[in-house]
Scaffold this active site. Structure first.
Site, PDB file in Angstrom:
ATOM      1  N   ASP A   1       0.397   0.380   5.015  1.00 13.27           N
ATOM      2  CA  ASP A   1      -0.097   1.024   3.998  1.00 13.27           C
ATOM      3  C   ASP A   1      -1.412   0.200   3.584  1.00 13.27           C
ATOM      4  OD1 ASP A   1       1.990   2.639   3.657  1.00 13.27           O
ATOM      5  OD2 ASP A   1       3.242   1.257   2.308  1.00 13.27           O
TER       6      ASP A   1
ATOM      7  N   ASP B   1       9.199  -0.916   3.531  1.00 12.28           N
ATOM      8  CA  ASP B   1       8.241  -1.479   2.387  1.00 12.28           C
ATOM      9  C   ASP B   1       8.696  -3.083   1.906  1.00 12.28           C
ATOM     10  OD1 ASP B   1       6.485   0.676   2.603  1.00 12.28           O
ATOM     11  OD2 ASP B   1       7.600   1.676   1.047  1.00 12.28           O
TER      12      ASP B   1
END
Length: 151
Positions: A128, A115
């Site tokens: 995401d 991430d």
């Protein structure tokens, strides 16, 4: 025309997977974990998440990778039934499947997800964001379908 609309699913899914995996590769290759930097006005921090969204259920990445595989299989099954048709649902499912595969690859290969995009809700990645867009389009599809059923 039907073939073109049908292809939206694959175009969006493949585009999401390629962009997601390329961006994660570049982050892993060139940015140290917990390093923060700004690119084009967007603040980025490299983290590795072995859980799910929001850092919940740390250590269960491979389990969620299997869930992603089952989700993708389910979407393919429901698309083959032909009950849900149209550009909106194909786009929605393309983003959802692309995001699920993008994060699923990380979970199954690395046991964690890369991430790096900082938002008010946490640190995310392109998969995401694709999942969020897919859910939004799915909600719009449901609302439009509901409106059509009322008439």
């Amino acid at each position: 025309m039907k073939v073109g609309l049908y292809m939206l699913f694959y175009v969006f899914a493949i585009l999401v997977i390629v962009m997601d995996q390329l961006s994660k590769y570049l982050i892993r290759a060139y940015i140290d974990i917990n390093e923060t930097f700004t690119l084009w006005g967007i603040q980025l921090t490299h983290i590795e998440n072995s859980g799910m969204a929001g850092g919940l259920f740390q250590g269960y990445a491979r389990f969620f990778g299997v869930v992603a595989v089952l989700f993708v299989i389910s979407v393919y099954y429901f698309r083959r039934t032909g009950e849900m048709k149209g550009a909106l649902i194909d786009s929605s499912l393309g983003f959802l499947v692309g995001g699920a595969i993008g994060n699923g690859i990380d979970r199954l290969l690395f046991g964690q997800v890369t991430d790096f995009i900082i938002r008010s809700g946490g640190i995310l990645n392109l998969a995401d964001h694709a999942i969020e867009l897919g859910v939004l389009l799915l909600l719009i599809y449901g609302f439009v379908s509901w409106l059509k059923s009322k008439h």
